[in-house]
Motif scaffolding. Sequence first.
Motif, PDB file in Angstrom:
ATOM      1  N   GLU A  24       0.824  -1.208   0.000  1.00  0.00           N
ATOM      2  CA  GLU A  24       0.000   0.000   0.000  1.00  0.00           C
ATOM      3  C   GLU A  24       0.857   1.256   0.000  1.00  0.00           C
ATOM      4  O   GLU A  24       0.563   2.226  -0.715  1.00  0.00           O
ATOM      5  N   ILE A  25       1.915   1.264   0.799  1.00  0.00           N
ATOM      6  CA  ILE A  25       2.811   2.423   0.848  1.00  0.00           C
ATOM      7  C   ILE A  25       3.457   2.650  -0.512  1.00  0.00           C
ATOM      8  O   ILE A  25       3.552   3.781  -1.004  1.00  0.00           O
ATOM      9  N   LEU A  26       3.891   1.575  -1.160  1.00  0.00           N
ATOM     10  CA  LEU A  26       4.536   1.669  -2.465  1.00  0.00           C
ATOM     11  C   LEU A  26       3.575   2.248  -3.505  1.00  0.00           C
ATOM     12  O   LEU A  26       3.944   3.121  -4.304  1.00  0.00           O
ATOM     13  N   ILE A  27       2.323   1.779  -3.498  1.00  0.00           N
ATOM     14  CA  ILE A  27       1.332   2.290  -4.450  1.00  0.00           C
ATOM     15  C   ILE A  27       1.021   3.752  -4.155  1.00  0.00           C
ATOM     16  O   ILE A  27       0.883   4.571  -5.066  1.00  0.00           O
ATOM     17  N   GLY A  28       0.903   4.087  -2.865  1.00  0.00           N
ATOM     18  CA  GLY A  28       0.629   5.470  -2.492  1.00  0.00           C
ATOM     19  C   GLY A  28       1.709   6.422  -2.966  1.00  0.00           C
ATOM     20  O   GLY A  28       1.421   7.532  -3.443  1.00  0.00           O
ATOM     21  N   GLU A  29       2.964   6.004  -2.857  1.00  0.00           N
ATOM     22  CA  GLU A  29       4.072   6.830  -3.339  1.00  0.00           C
ATOM     23  C   GLU A  29       3.981   7.037  -4.852  1.00  0.00           C
ATOM     24  O   GLU A  29       4.198   8.147  -5.348  1.00  0.00           O
ATOM     25  N   ALA A  30       3.653   5.971  -5.571  1.00  0.00           N
ATOM     26  CA  ALA A  30       3.527   6.084  -7.027  1.00  0.00           C
ATOM     27  C   ALA A  30       2.368   6.996  -7.410  1.00  0.00           C
ATOM     28  O   ALA A  30       2.467   7.804  -8.344  1.00  0.00           O
ATOM     29  N   LEU A  31       1.268   6.889  -6.682  1.00  0.00           N
ATOM     30  CA  LEU A  31       0.095   7.717  -6.959  1.00  0.00           C
ATOM     31  C   LEU A  31       0.432   9.195  -6.823  1.00  0.00           C
ATOM     32  O   LEU A  31      -0.022  10.032  -7.608  1.00  0.00           O
ATOM     33  N   ASN A  32       1.253   9.521  -5.816  1.00  0.00           N
ATOM     34  CA  ASN A  32       1.557  10.920  -5.518  1.00  0.00           C
ATOM     35  C   ASN A  32       2.699  11.489  -6.356  1.00  0.00           C
ATOM     36  O   ASN A  32       2.771  12.706  -6.548  1.00  0.00           O
ATOM     37  N   THR A  33       3.593  10.646  -6.848  1.00  0.00           N
ATOM     38  CA  THR A  33       4.817  11.170  -7.457  1.00  0.00           C
ATOM     39  C   THR A  33       4.998  10.827  -8.930  1.00  0.00           C
ATOM     40  O   THR A  33       5.775  11.490  -9.613  1.00  0.00           O
ATOM     41  N   CYS A  34       4.297   9.807  -9.433  1.00  0.00           N
ATOM     42  CA  CYS A  34       4.525   9.393 -10.818  1.00  0.00           C
ATOM     43  C   CYS A  34       3.972  10.436 -11.789  1.00  0.00           C
ATOM     44  O   CYS A  34       2.770  10.726 -11.765  1.00  0.00           O
ATOM     45  N   PRO A  35       4.807  11.003 -12.664  1.00  0.00           N
ATOM     46  CA  PRO A  35       4.320  12.044 -13.586  1.00  0.00           C
ATOM     47  C   PRO A  35       3.352  11.520 -14.629  1.00  0.00           C
ATOM     48  O   PRO A  35       2.639  12.312 -15.253  1.00  0.00           O
ATOM     49  N   GLU A  36       3.306  10.198 -14.826  1.00  0.00           N
ATOM     50  CA  GLU A  36       2.396   9.633 -15.819  1.00  0.00           C
ATOM     51  C   GLU A  36       0.961   9.516 -15.310  1.00  0.00           C
ATOM     52  O   GLU A  36       0.050   9.257 -16.098  1.00  0.00           O
ATOM     53  N   ASN A  37       0.771   9.668 -14.010  1.00  0.00           N
ATOM     54  CA  ASN A  37      -0.567   9.523 -13.461  1.00  0.00           C
ATOM     55  C   ASN A  37      -1.409  10.754 -13.741  1.00  0.00           C
ATOM     56  O   ASN A  37      -0.898  11.874 -13.827  1.00  0.00           O
ATOM     57  N   SER A  38      -2.710  10.533 -13.862  1.00  0.00           N
ATOM     58  CA  SER A  38      -3.647  11.628 -14.102  1.00  0.00           C
ATOM     59  C   SER A  38      -4.127  12.158 -12.757  1.00  0.00           C
ATOM     60  O   SER A  38      -4.968  11.552 -12.104  1.00  0.00           O
ATOM     61  N   ASN A  39      -3.545  13.286 -12.317  1.00  0.00           N
ATOM     62  CA  ASN A  39      -3.889  13.862 -11.023  1.00  0.00           C
ATOM     63  C   ASN A  39      -4.326  15.310 -11.205  1.00  0.00           C
ATOM     64  O   ASN A  39      -3.560  16.245 -10.957  1.00  0.00           O
ATOM     65  N   PRO A  40      -5.560  15.530 -11.673  1.00  0.00           N
ATOM     66  CA  PRO A  40      -6.018  16.904 -11.843  1.00  0.00           C
ATOM     67  C   PRO A  40      -6.040  17.644 -10.516  1.00  0.00           C
ATOM     68  O   PRO A  40      -6.258  17.052  -9.464  1.00  0.00           O
ATOM     69  N   THR A  41      -5.782  18.938 -10.566  1.00  0.00           N
ATOM     70  CA  THR A  41      -5.689  19.749  -9.351  1.00  0.00           C
ATOM     71  C   THR A  41      -7.051  20.319  -8.982  1.00  0.00           C
ATOM     72  O   THR A  41      -7.731  20.932  -9.803  1.00  0.00           O
ATOM     73  N   PHE A  42      -7.443  20.097  -7.728  1.00  0.00           N
ATOM     74  CA  PHE A  42      -8.687  20.661  -7.207  1.00  0.00           C
ATOM     75  C   PHE A  42      -8.368  21.407  -5.912  1.00  0.00           C
ATOM     76  O   PHE A  42      -7.468  21.016  -5.158  1.00  0.00           O
ATOM     77  N   ASN A  43      -9.115  22.467  -5.654  1.00  0.00           N
ATOM     78  CA  ASN A  43      -8.973  23.199  -4.404  1.00  0.00           C
ATOM     79  C   ASN A  43      -9.805  22.520  -3.324  1.00  0.00           C
ATOM     80  O   ASN A  43     -11.028  22.394  -3.455  1.00  0.00           O
ATOM     81  N   PHE A  44      -9.137  22.066  -2.261  1.00  0.00           N
ATOM     82  CA  PHE A  44      -9.816  21.287  -1.237  1.00  0.00           C
ATOM     83  C   PHE A  44     -10.963  22.071  -0.597  1.00  0.00           C
ATOM     84  O   PHE A  44     -12.068  21.541  -0.407  1.00  0.00           O
ATOM     85  N   MET A  45     -10.728  23.324  -0.259  1.00  0.00           N
ATOM     86  CA  MET A  45     -11.773  24.129   0.376  1.00  0.00           C
ATOM     87  C   MET A  45     -12.987  24.280  -0.535  1.00  0.00           C
ATOM     88  O   MET A  45     -14.135  24.165  -0.081  1.00  0.00           O
ATOM     89  N   ASP A  46     -12.755  24.501  -1.821  1.00  0.00           N
ATOM     90  CA  ASP A  46     -13.873  24.639  -2.757  1.00  0.00           C
ATOM     91  C   ASP A  46     -14.678  23.342  -2.855  1.00  0.00           C
ATOM     92  O   ASP A  46     -15.915  23.370  -2.939  1.00  0.00           O
ATOM     93  N   VAL A  47     -13.979  22.204  -2.851  1.00  0.00           N
ATOM     94  CA  VAL A  47     -14.655  20.917  -3.009  1.00  0.00           C
ATOM     95  C   VAL A  47     -15.465  20.570  -1.774  1.00  0.00           C
ATOM     96  O   VAL A  47     -16.649  20.228  -1.850  1.00  0.00           O
ATOM     97  N   ILE A  48     -14.854  20.647  -0.589  1.00  0.00           N
ATOM     98  CA  ILE A  48     -15.508  20.164   0.625  1.00  0.00           C
ATOM     99  C   ILE A  48     -16.705  21.018   1.011  1.00  0.00           C
ATOM    100  O   ILE A  48     -17.676  20.520   1.604  1.00  0.00           O
ATOM    101  N   THR A  49     -16.692  22.302   0.668  1.00  0.00           N
ATOM    102  CA  THR A  49     -17.797  23.181   1.045  1.00  0.00           C
ATOM    103  C   THR A  49     -18.865  23.289  -0.034  1.00  0.00           C
ATOM    104  O   THR A  49     -19.808  24.082   0.100  1.00  0.00           O
ATOM    105  N   ASN A  50     -18.739  22.494  -1.079  1.00  0.00           N
ATOM    106  CA  ASN A  50     -19.705  22.542  -2.176  1.00  0.00           C
ATOM    107  C   ASN A  50     -20.631  21.333  -2.105  1.00  0.00           C
ATOM    108  O   ASN A  50     -20.269  20.230  -2.519  1.00  0.00           O
ATOM    109  N   GLY A  51     -21.834  21.517  -1.570  1.00  0.00           N
ATOM    110  CA  GLY A  51     -22.823  20.446  -1.543  1.00  0.00           C
ATOM    111  C   GLY A  51     -22.754  19.570  -0.309  1.00  0.00           C
ATOM    112  O   GLY A  51     -22.070  19.871   0.677  1.00  0.00           O
ATOM    113  N   ALA A  52     -23.480  18.463  -0.375  1.00  0.00           N
ATOM    114  CA  ALA A  52     -23.603  17.539   0.757  1.00  0.00           C
ATOM    115  C   ALA A  52     -22.847  16.247   0.466  1.00  0.00           C
ATOM    116  O   ALA A  52     -22.693  15.846  -0.694  1.00  0.00           O
ATOM    117  N   TRP A  53     -22.419  15.570   1.538  1.00  0.00           N
ATOM    118  CA  TRP A  53     -21.572  14.392   1.417  1.00  0.00           C
ATOM    119  C   TRP A  53     -22.096  13.253   2.289  1.00  0.00           C
ATOM    120  O   TRP A  53     -22.793  13.476   3.267  1.00  0.00           O
TER     121      TRP A  53
END
Length: 346
Positions: free
Chosen positions: A217-246
């Motif tokens: 799990e740690i190895l996959i997590g590192e790849a998820l966060n650092t691999c440039p080939e991964n699709s990681n679109p940028t979102f603003n956390f404050m905008d997301v969490i305060t928009n709507g119900a969860w």
Amino acid sequence: MKAIKNFRGIFLFLLVVFSACQSEINEVAHTTTETISKTSPLTTLVQRVVMQKTSHDDIIDYSNYCTVKFPYSVTVNNVTIALNTESDYQKVQANIDAYSNDNDIVAIHFPVTMLFYNYTEKQIEKQSDYNDLLEYWNAKPNLLSKINCLNIQFPITINSYESTNQIANTTTITDEKMFYTFINNLSETKFFAVNYPILIEKSNGEQVHVTTNSQLEILIGEALNTCPENSNPTFNFMDVITNGAWKIAYFYSENEKTESYAGYVFVFKNDGTVTATKTGITLNGIWYSKNENGVTTFKVDFNDDSLKKLDEDWKLFELDTNKMRFRENSSYGDTENDYLYFTKIN
């Protein structure tokens, strides 16, 4: 991650004592930490590692959820290029980079076969059909994409146990497609364990001998966060969490407790307050977050005992407009992490 203390013991037990009673088997089947289920976070992460690779030809198909199956050809700046292997992508890129005053449009020669992230295939006869396909994928921006930069070295062995009929099996997995299909076909009552150690190769050629679920799990997590080939679109956390119900889609602390939070509707407000409403009763709490060294931490605190277990030092590891995924990293060696997943209520 339903715990099991000695998964291999299940197989020996079933082979030697066929007359064992159901209650005894169930007691064993819920005591090993190396066994995981369909709903375990690690299961999703592993499946994303073994998805069909699709990002390597994005300069051609403009989609991170599918790839064009070899062989085929394209036209770039009036030059026809045949593609038979991945090395041929460089020919396309070289043509695009050759001049600064051309249009660099990559035109696929149809018909072609598209291979999707889940290994299904679709024949595309003409450009309009392809445009429809791109429109379909563009309407699903929150699909979980492949985690790149890790390659499991096959074959590996998987031990599985079906709790409803008490049948244990051993499966040899020979490639990524077979592993993806195995996970995709898991039932809610089936548990499996990887027969460690396994070998995983990083994109830089480094090979890692993995011996536990936690290490994997740690190895996959590192790849998820650092691999440039991964699709990681940028979102603003404050905008997301305060928009709507969860709602809470998954909660794990020592064992899965998702059902304990069914029916709660959470609304996070900009002033740091949060409400959780269920069957007409509203509970009030507070929440806050901060970002340190690129890592978003999150805490939520309710005075009511029914929601008190949510109060942990959560770290955000995936975010988009429809989901927030947090984990609390264990500091006790191979002890499992805790997880909190929210999904948007439409």
